[in-house]
Every structure is written in structure tokens, then in C-alpha cells.
Design a protein around this motif. Structure first.
Motif, PDB file in Angstrom:
ATOM      1  N   ILE A 140       0.838  -1.203   0.000  1.00 50.44           N
ATOM      2  CA  ILE A 140       0.000   0.000   0.000  1.00 50.44           C
ATOM      3  C   ILE A 140       0.874   1.255   0.000  1.00 50.44           C
ATOM      4  O   ILE A 140       0.602   2.223  -0.719  1.00 50.44           O
ATOM      5  CB  ILE A 140      -0.950   0.012   1.214  1.00 50.44           C
ATOM      6  CG1 ILE A 140      -2.008  -1.078   1.067  1.00 50.44           C
ATOM      7  CG2 ILE A 140      -1.627   1.369   1.381  1.00 50.44           C
ATOM      8  CD1 ILE A 140      -2.850  -1.289   2.310  1.00 50.44           C
ATOM      9  N   SER A 141       1.931   1.238   0.796  1.00 55.82           N
ATOM     10  CA  SER A 141       2.795   2.421   0.903  1.00 55.82           C
ATOM     11  C   SER A 141       3.479   2.749  -0.419  1.00 55.82           C
ATOM     12  O   SER A 141       3.794   3.914  -0.686  1.00 55.82           O
ATOM     13  CB  SER A 141       3.845   2.218   2.008  1.00 55.82           C
ATOM     14  OG  SER A 141       4.764   1.205   1.663  1.00 55.82           O
ATOM     15  N   ILE A 142       3.684   1.727  -1.291  1.00 56.88           N
ATOM     16  CA  ILE A 142       4.268   1.956  -2.612  1.00 56.88           C
ATOM     17  C   ILE A 142       3.201   2.409  -3.598  1.00 56.88           C
ATOM     18  O   ILE A 142       3.400   3.361  -4.361  1.00 56.88           O
ATOM     19  CB  ILE A 142       4.952   0.672  -3.138  1.00 56.88           C
ATOM     20  CG1 ILE A 142       6.072   0.251  -2.204  1.00 56.88           C
ATOM     21  CG2 ILE A 142       5.509   0.906  -4.546  1.00 56.88           C
ATOM     22  CD1 ILE A 142       7.128   1.288  -1.959  1.00 56.88           C
ATOM     23  N   LEU A 143       2.057   1.743  -3.588  1.00 58.57           N
ATOM     24  CA  LEU A 143       0.979   2.095  -4.521  1.00 58.57           C
ATOM     25  C   LEU A 143       0.498   3.527  -4.290  1.00 58.57           C
ATOM     26  O   LEU A 143       0.078   4.203  -5.230  1.00 58.57           O
ATOM     27  CB  LEU A 143      -0.189   1.119  -4.385  1.00 58.57           C
ATOM     28  CG  LEU A 143       0.105  -0.348  -4.732  1.00 58.57           C
ATOM     29  CD1 LEU A 143      -1.164  -1.186  -4.604  1.00 58.57           C
ATOM     30  CD2 LEU A 143       0.695  -0.478  -6.131  1.00 58.57           C
ATOM     31  N   LEU A 144       0.552   3.989  -3.051  1.00 56.68           N
ATOM     32  CA  LEU A 144       0.147   5.365  -2.749  1.00 56.68           C
ATOM     33  C   LEU A 144       0.965   6.392  -3.520  1.00 56.68           C
ATOM     34  O   LEU A 144       0.470   7.471  -3.852  1.00 56.68           O
ATOM     35  CB  LEU A 144       0.291   5.642  -1.243  1.00 56.68           C
ATOM     36  CG  LEU A 144      -0.837   5.175  -0.323  1.00 56.68           C
ATOM     37  CD1 LEU A 144      -0.413   5.309   1.139  1.00 56.68           C
ATOM     38  CD2 LEU A 144      -2.112   5.967  -0.568  1.00 56.68           C
ATOM     39  N   LEU A 145       2.204   6.045  -3.816  1.00 58.62           N
ATOM     40  CA  LEU A 145       3.084   6.994  -4.514  1.00 58.62           C
ATOM     41  C   LEU A 145       2.578   7.320  -5.912  1.00 58.62           C
ATOM     42  O   LEU A 145       2.932   8.352  -6.477  1.00 58.62           O
ATOM     43  CB  LEU A 145       4.512   6.444  -4.580  1.00 58.62           C
ATOM     44  CG  LEU A 145       5.231   6.246  -3.240  1.00 58.62           C
ATOM     45  CD1 LEU A 145       6.626   5.687  -3.466  1.00 58.62           C
ATOM     46  CD2 LEU A 145       5.288   7.551  -2.450  1.00 58.62           C
ATOM     47  N   GLU A 146       1.757   6.441  -6.479  1.00 55.90           N
ATOM     48  CA  GLU A 146       1.203   6.702  -7.798  1.00 55.90           C
ATOM     49  C   GLU A 146       0.244   7.889  -7.763  1.00 55.90           C
ATOM     50  O   GLU A 146      -0.110   8.442  -8.798  1.00 55.90           O
ATOM     51  CB  GLU A 146       0.488   5.456  -8.324  1.00 55.90           C
ATOM     52  CG  GLU A 146       0.301   5.428  -9.822  1.00 55.90           C
ATOM     53  CD  GLU A 146       1.623   5.360 -10.592  1.00 55.90           C
ATOM     54  OE1 GLU A 146       1.673   5.931 -11.698  1.00 55.90           O
ATOM     55  OE2 GLU A 146       2.587   4.732 -10.102  1.00 55.90           O
ATOM     56  N   GLY A 147      -0.171   8.301  -6.566  1.00 53.19           N
ATOM     57  CA  GLY A 147      -1.030   9.475  -6.417  1.00 53.19           C
ATOM     58  C   GLY A 147      -0.259  10.784  -6.390  1.00 53.19           C
ATOM     59  O   GLY A 147      -0.853  11.860  -6.261  1.00 53.19           O
ATOM     60  N   ILE A 148       1.066  10.712  -6.495  1.00 46.03           N
ATOM     61  CA  ILE A 148       1.915  11.912  -6.511  1.00 46.03           C
ATOM     62  C   ILE A 148       2.489  12.062  -7.913  1.00 46.03           C
ATOM     63  O   ILE A 148       3.215  11.192  -8.386  1.00 46.03           O
ATOM     64  CB  ILE A 148       3.053  11.803  -5.479  1.00 46.03           C
ATOM     65  CG1 ILE A 148       2.469  11.598  -4.078  1.00 46.03           C
ATOM     66  CG2 ILE A 148       3.921  13.059  -5.499  1.00 46.03           C
ATOM     67  CD1 ILE A 148       3.512  11.348  -2.995  1.00 46.03           C
TER      68      ILE A 148
END
Length: 352
Positions: A108-116
Motif C-alpha cells: 500500500i505504501s508503494i501504490l500510494l506513490l502513484e497518487g503523486i
């Protein structure tokens, strides 16, 4: 949906491969020319040196190596940029495994980066900001390993990678100062000995030739950096206006990131344990560099350009998930994946 039903490795590999393929293919098809910064770095790389008029040398050396292999094929430099992004994501994932018992939280902590948007829309342009990414991620990883195990090899690798980071862009120093805050805390708490200082040996060995070049060339790169920030402007309003613009832009950039995260929260309740070494490390590497950059803008009236923040948010997903991990809803994970997929598909579409 239960976390134990998720094959984290397969999802991570699929995500990283999809990212590198999509963001190599899209600009290769849609762009008629390479981005200007990439062309400039290639031009610098044709004459290898320990520095250039605008930046230290690593961002020119690496494209020069790719040019020796692939020549003038544009797709190769989009691919190079994505290699740097994906490598950084993978390193951040490996780092996060020390912070979460459940590997799905790491995912999740990696996939969240796609929101930046620094990690998708702007990545086709290989420049000094993208060049910093793997060195930023690896420096944090080996610094943490050094604190955790206090092994000489980890401290030596940290020093080497930190030196290469500084030779990518001087702004890397803000991360190192953030780490120094944690160094001081650990030394004061007597939780680490001075063995960590051996990291200075490879660091200065790597940086020293550039420092000599810098002196011989009248500090030309530093003069360029000061000119770009407008720090020489004596207008007092810049000390207020520029920091406010900086903060406003950062909030705007992070909105999709926070929206994605809200989809997996059952409630919002912040509780800090300031004795938690892991939390303190995450706070220092995430918040201290940004705060120092803000202070630079306040005291110097400097204009902080948005793209300079590219590496600063690499570990923001881990920080957010770590703070709220007990409030993450397993039932809402599928909603998070849906929002992630929308962003993952929408970002390349906007690039066309």
C-alpha cells in the motif's frame, strides 16, 4: 478482502513492470523530441567532467553511459528514467518491510506513490530530479540498516550512496541534514556509537573531486542555483510570498495521494509515540528536509521550484501507513485498488 489472500510479490512485480512499460511507451509514441533537460544532460555527457555549468556530474554521466549502448534512440532515455523510478519504488518497498509485519501494508505504501504526479506524469524527462531518486532511496535504506545493525558495510554503502546523491543534485544535502537530526538523537540517547562516522570516508572520497572542480570553476553551479531561486532579490515580500506559494503547491500536489489513502481508513485518529525509533526516523527523513526547504524560502526569500520536490516524498507513503496502520480497513482495500487503477490509467492519458 483479507490481506492474507493477496500475493504481494505478484502485485508488486506487475505494478513495477506496468509502470516501466507504460511510461516508456507513451512518451516514445507521443513526443517528437526528447525533453530539453535530457538533451542537455546528453550534451554534457559527451565531455565527461567532474561538474557542469548548472549541476554536479552524475546526471550527465549516466545518460552518457546509455548513449554508448543505445545511441540516439529516444525510447532508451525514457526507459532510463523509468528504471530510476522503479528501482526507487523497489528500494522503498524493501525498506518498508522493516516497518510492517504485514507485507500488504508495504505494498500500500508503494501504490500510494502513484497518487503523486512526480512519480508518473513528470517521470519521462530524465533530469537531475529523477537522477536523485535511487540514491535518495538507497541512502535512506542503508542509513537505517546502519542504525539497526551498526555494521561497517552498511555505513560505508551509506556514505558512498550519499556522495553520489550529492553529485546528482546539491538539494540532496537537505535529506542528509534530516538524517543528521536522527544521528544526533541516537548519539544523545547512547543508542549508537561513533562507528557511523566511517560513512564520511567514502562520502568525501566521492565528493572531493567535484569540490576541487567547483573551486577551479569559481563555484559556477552554486551561483546558478542561487540565481534560479532568486535569492539575491532584496524584495522583502518574497520572504512571505514565496514560502506561501511553496506550501500551497505542495498541498495541491498531495491531494490525490491523501484521497487515495482515505479510501482504506476506517477512522482518523492520530497518536504519536515519540519513543518509537522507527517513527522518529520516518519523521526526520520525511518532514525535516521539507521544513528546511521552507525555512530556506523564508530566510532567503528563495523561489522553490515545484519539480525540485521530486525525491522528497518517496517515503511519505510509509510514514502515513505507519502512523495509521491500526486504522486501515481490510474491507475497504478493494476501493483503494479501484482508485489506484483509475489514477494509474488516467495519468498516461493526460500525457498524450
Amino acid at each position: 478482502m483479507k490481506f492474507k489472500q493477496i500475493d504481494v510479490n505478484k502485485i508488486l512485480i506487475f505494478f513495477l513492470l506496468a509502470h516501466i512499460i507504460i511510461w516508456t511507451l507513451i512518451p516514445s509514441i507521443s513526443n517528437t523530441n526528447l525533453p530539453l533537460d535530457t538533451i542537455e544532460h546528453l550534451a554534457w555527457g559527451s565531455n565527461l567532467d567532474w561538474g557542469y555549468s548548472k549541476h554536479p556530474p552524475v546526471s550527465a554521466w549516466i545518460p552518457a553511459g546509455f548513449y554508448a549502448i543505445f545511441g540516439s534512440q529516444d525510447w532508451a532515455y525514457y526507459f532510463l528514467s523509468q528504471l530510476f523510478v522503479v528501482l526507487s519504488f523497489f528500494v522503498v518497498f524493501k525498506f518498508s518491510e522493516d516497518f510492517f509485519k504485514n507485507r500488504t501494508l508495504s505494498l500500500i505504501s508503494i501504490l500510494l506513490l502513484e497518487g503523486i504526479y512526480f512519480y508518473n506524469f513528470t517521470t519521462p524527462e530524465f533530469n537531475v530530479n529523477v537522477c536523485q531518486l535511487p540514491f535518495w532511496a538507497l541512502s535512506v535504506l542503508y542509513c537505517w540498516k546502519g542504525f539497526k545493525d551498526n555494521k561497517s558495510i552498511n555505513w560505508l554503502l551509506f556514505g558512498l550512496l550519499a556522495g553520489l546523491g550529492v553529485l546528482s543534485k546539491y538539494l540532496f544535502i537537505y535529506l542528509l541534514i534530516g538524517m543528521d537530526v536522527f544521528f544526533v538523537y541516537m548519539i544523545l540517547k547512547k543508542k549508537i556509537n561513533f562507528k557511523c562516522l566511517i560513512s564520511l570516508i567514502p562520502f568525501f572520497l566521492v565528493v572531493l573531486p567535484h569540490l576541487i572542480w567547483l573551486i577551479e570553476n569559481n563555484y559556477i553551479t552554486i551561483a546558478y542555483a542561487l540565481e534560479r531561486t532568486g535569492a539575491g532579490d532584496t524584495n522583502f515580500l518574497n520572504h512571505i510570498k514565496n514560502p506561501l506559494i511553496f506550501l500551497t503547491k505542495q498541498i495541491g500536489i498531495l491531494i490525490p495521494f491523501f484521497v487515495m489513502f482515505l479510501f482504506i481508513l476506517s477512522k482518523i485518529k492520530i497518536k504519536f509515540n515519540l519513543k518509537d525509533k522507527k517513527l522518529l526516523f520516518l519523521l526526520t527523513i520525511n518532514l525535516v528536509p521539507i521544513f528546511l526547504l521552507l525555512l530556506t524560502s523564508v530566510f532567503m526569500g528563495a523561489k522553490i521550484r515545484t519539480m525540485w520536490m521530486t525525491p522528497f516524498y518517496l517515503f511519505s507513503g510509509i510514514l502515513l501507513v505507519y502512523i495509521f496502520q491500526s486504522q486501515i480497513s481490510l474491507k475497504k482495500f478493494k476501493h483503494f485498488i479501484l482508485v489506484f487503477l483509475i489514477l494509474f490509467i488516467f495519468s498516461p492519458a493526460t500525457y498524450l
